[in-house]
Design an enzyme around this catalytic site. Structure first.
Site: not given
Ligand code: 5GP
Ligand code: ZN
Length: 118
Positions: A34, A97, A104, A106
């Site tokens: 991340d 969130g 995906h 985490h």
């Molecule tokens: P969500 O909030 O959708 O559950 O998680 C998205 C995650 O993707 C976040 O933790 C954020 O830090 C990560 N993220 C967003 N953009 C990028 C990126 O360009 N590269 C990587 N490696 N992670 C990303």
């Protein structure tokens, strides 16, 4: 079923059009660090087929959750967080969130997590 989506960030990461720190890849999943880690180990695991969110899973695509979980468990062993334990999180839509609309998981570990989550 569309395989990858042109305007999706995680699809671009899967296609290697955008760089990420890949920690695991197989024919069904990709896992990468991340960009904004919330724990010493914070890995994102995605299926290599585009689905917006967990609530869109169907009988045809429900196996993606199993695929992501198996990959997460493998990575947890590799990063040696399997003994102490870790957390798998799936955020869904605004109140869950979710910010990136490619399903995906985490994988968070390397520190003690708190409960309830924020
Ligand atoms: P969500 O909030 O959708 O559950 O998680 C998205 C995650 O993707 C976040 O933790 C954020 O830090 C990560 N993220 C967003 N953009 C990028 C990126 O360009 N590269 C990587 N490696 N992670 C990303
Ligand atoms: Zn996608």
């Amino acid at each position: 079923m569309e395989k990858l989506k042109a305007d999706c960030l995680f699809c671009k990461i899967i296609k290697k059009e955008i760089h990420s720190s890949v920690v695991h890849e197989d024919d069904k999943t990709l896992a990468f660090k991340d960009i904004n880690p919330q724990a010493p180990v914070h890995i994102i695991i995605v299926p290599k087929i585009h689905v917006d969110k967990i609530s869109d899973l169907t009988e045809e695509t429900a196996e993606f959750i199993g695929d992501m979980t198996l990959t997460a468990n493998k990575i947890a062993k590799e990063f040696k967080i399997d003994k102490n334990g870790y957390r798998l999180v799936v955020n869904c839509e605004e109140y869950g969130g979710q910010t990136i609309y490619h399903i995906h998981v985490h994988l968070l570990g390397g520190r003690r997590m708190t409960w309830p989550p924020g």
